[in-house]
Write a protein that holds these residues in place. Sequence first.
Motif, PDB file in Angstrom:
ATOM      1  N   GLY A  10       0.932  -1.134   0.060  1.00 35.74           N
ATOM      2  CA  GLY A  10      -0.007   0.116  -0.027  1.00 35.74           C
ATOM      3  C   GLY A  10       0.870   1.108   0.096  1.00 35.74           C
ATOM      4  N   LEU A  11       0.348   2.096   0.355  1.00 33.38           N
ATOM      5  CA  LEU A  11       0.786   3.773   0.459  1.00 33.38           C
ATOM      6  C   LEU A  11       0.973   3.952   1.869  1.00 33.38           C
ATOM      7  CD1 LEU A  11       1.919   6.114  -1.015  1.00 33.38           C
ATOM      8  CD2 LEU A  11      -0.634   6.852  -0.779  1.00 33.38           C
ATOM      9  N   VAL A  12       2.193   4.539   2.129  1.00 30.27           N
ATOM     10  CA  VAL A  12       2.507   4.889   3.470  1.00 30.27           C
ATOM     11  C   VAL A  12       3.342   6.117   3.496  1.00 30.27           C
ATOM     12  CG1 VAL A  12       4.289   3.204   3.730  1.00 30.27           C
ATOM     13  CG2 VAL A  12       3.189   3.791   5.956  1.00 30.27           C
ATOM     14  N   GLN A  13       3.448   6.860   4.331  1.00 26.91           N
ATOM     15  CA  GLN A  13       4.256   8.061   4.764  1.00 26.91           C
ATOM     16  C   GLN A  13       5.639   7.483   5.247  1.00 26.91           C
ATOM     17  OE1 GLN A  13       2.235  10.996   6.985  1.00 26.91           O
ATOM     18  NE2 GLN A  13       1.486  12.074   5.088  1.00 26.91           N
ATOM     19  N   LEU A  18       4.302  -1.188   7.636  1.00 25.37           N
ATOM     20  CA  LEU A  18       3.582  -1.938   6.896  1.00 25.37           C
ATOM     21  C   LEU A  18       3.968  -3.384   7.160  1.00 25.37           C
ATOM     22  CD1 LEU A  18       3.153  -0.514   3.095  1.00 25.37           C
ATOM     23  CD2 LEU A  18       1.386  -0.857   4.808  1.00 25.37           C
ATOM     24  N   ARG A  19       2.900  -4.336   7.062  1.00 26.40           N
ATOM     25  CA  ARG A  19       3.301  -5.744   6.928  1.00 26.40           C
ATOM     26  C   ARG A  19       2.724  -6.337   5.901  1.00 26.40           C
ATOM     27  NH1 ARG A  19       1.484 -10.582  11.473  1.00 26.40           N
ATOM     28  NH2 ARG A  19      -0.436 -10.291  10.143  1.00 26.40           N
ATOM     29  N   LEU A  86       9.855   3.060   7.544  1.00 25.61           N
ATOM     30  CA  LEU A  86      10.102   3.103   6.123  1.00 25.61           C
ATOM     31  C   LEU A  86      10.534   4.671   5.266  1.00 25.61           C
ATOM     32  CD1 LEU A  86       6.855   1.086   5.136  1.00 25.61           C
ATOM     33  CD2 LEU A  86       8.985   0.538   4.451  1.00 25.61           C
ATOM     34  N   LYS A  87      11.300   4.189   4.321  1.00 29.74           N
ATOM     35  CA  LYS A  87      11.949   5.339   3.496  1.00 29.74           C
ATOM     36  C   LYS A  87      11.418   5.475   2.091  1.00 29.74           C
ATOM     37  CE  LYS A  87      16.001   4.426   6.221  1.00 29.74           C
ATOM     38  NZ  LYS A  87      17.569   4.076   6.320  1.00 29.74           N
ATOM     39  N   PRO A  88      11.443   6.459   1.623  1.00 25.63           N
ATOM     40  CA  PRO A  88      11.125   6.603  -0.012  1.00 25.63           C
ATOM     41  C   PRO A  88      11.842   5.573  -0.851  1.00 25.63           C
ATOM     42  CG  PRO A  88      11.152   8.833   0.811  1.00 25.63           C
ATOM     43  CD  PRO A  88      11.469   7.712   1.922  1.00 25.63           C
ATOM     44  N   VAL A 115       4.536  -1.386  -2.800  1.00 23.96           N
ATOM     45  CA  VAL A 115       4.633  -0.642  -1.521  1.00 23.96           C
ATOM     46  C   VAL A 115       5.134   0.615  -2.076  1.00 23.96           C
ATOM     47  CG1 VAL A 115       6.161  -0.389   0.473  1.00 23.96           C
ATOM     48  CG2 VAL A 115       5.291  -2.481  -0.072  1.00 23.96           C
ATOM     49  N   THR A 116       4.616   1.583  -1.683  1.00 25.12           N
ATOM     50  CA  THR A 116       4.860   3.073  -1.907  1.00 25.12           C
ATOM     51  C   THR A 116       5.091   3.881  -0.638  1.00 25.12           C
ATOM     52  OG1 THR A 116       3.732   2.977  -4.054  1.00 25.12           O
ATOM     53  CG2 THR A 116       4.222   5.244  -3.385  1.00 25.12           C
TER      54      THR A 116
END
Length: 119
Positions: A10-13, A18-19, A86-88, A115-116
Amino acid sequence: QVQLVESGGGLVQAGGSLRLSCAASGRTFSINTVAWFRQAPGKEREFVAHISWNGGSTYYADSVKGRFTISRDNAKNTAYLQMHSLKPEDTAVYYCAARTTFSADFDSWGQGTQVTVSS
């Protein structure tokens, strides 16, 4: 033959978590190792982590060590990749793969999950 299905992308900042899940079916008794790989646009596919299906030993790429955790639930025939901080640059399609006792290579692959990570 082993079939793998990933989910949980998914999309996360940036800084989020995320799992990912990887559900295995078919000849799961033959699984020796399950791994996660990822491929970013325009880049080669790269190894992320792997886990011994029976013993549970793990190994990580340096780029994710300390942030990602691979695990498995043998009763559910499912492997997981818990991702924190998480990183870009973690943005990619994530694939799970299985190596069976019949092969020296990862011979079963899932379809991938996106994963974004936004900055």
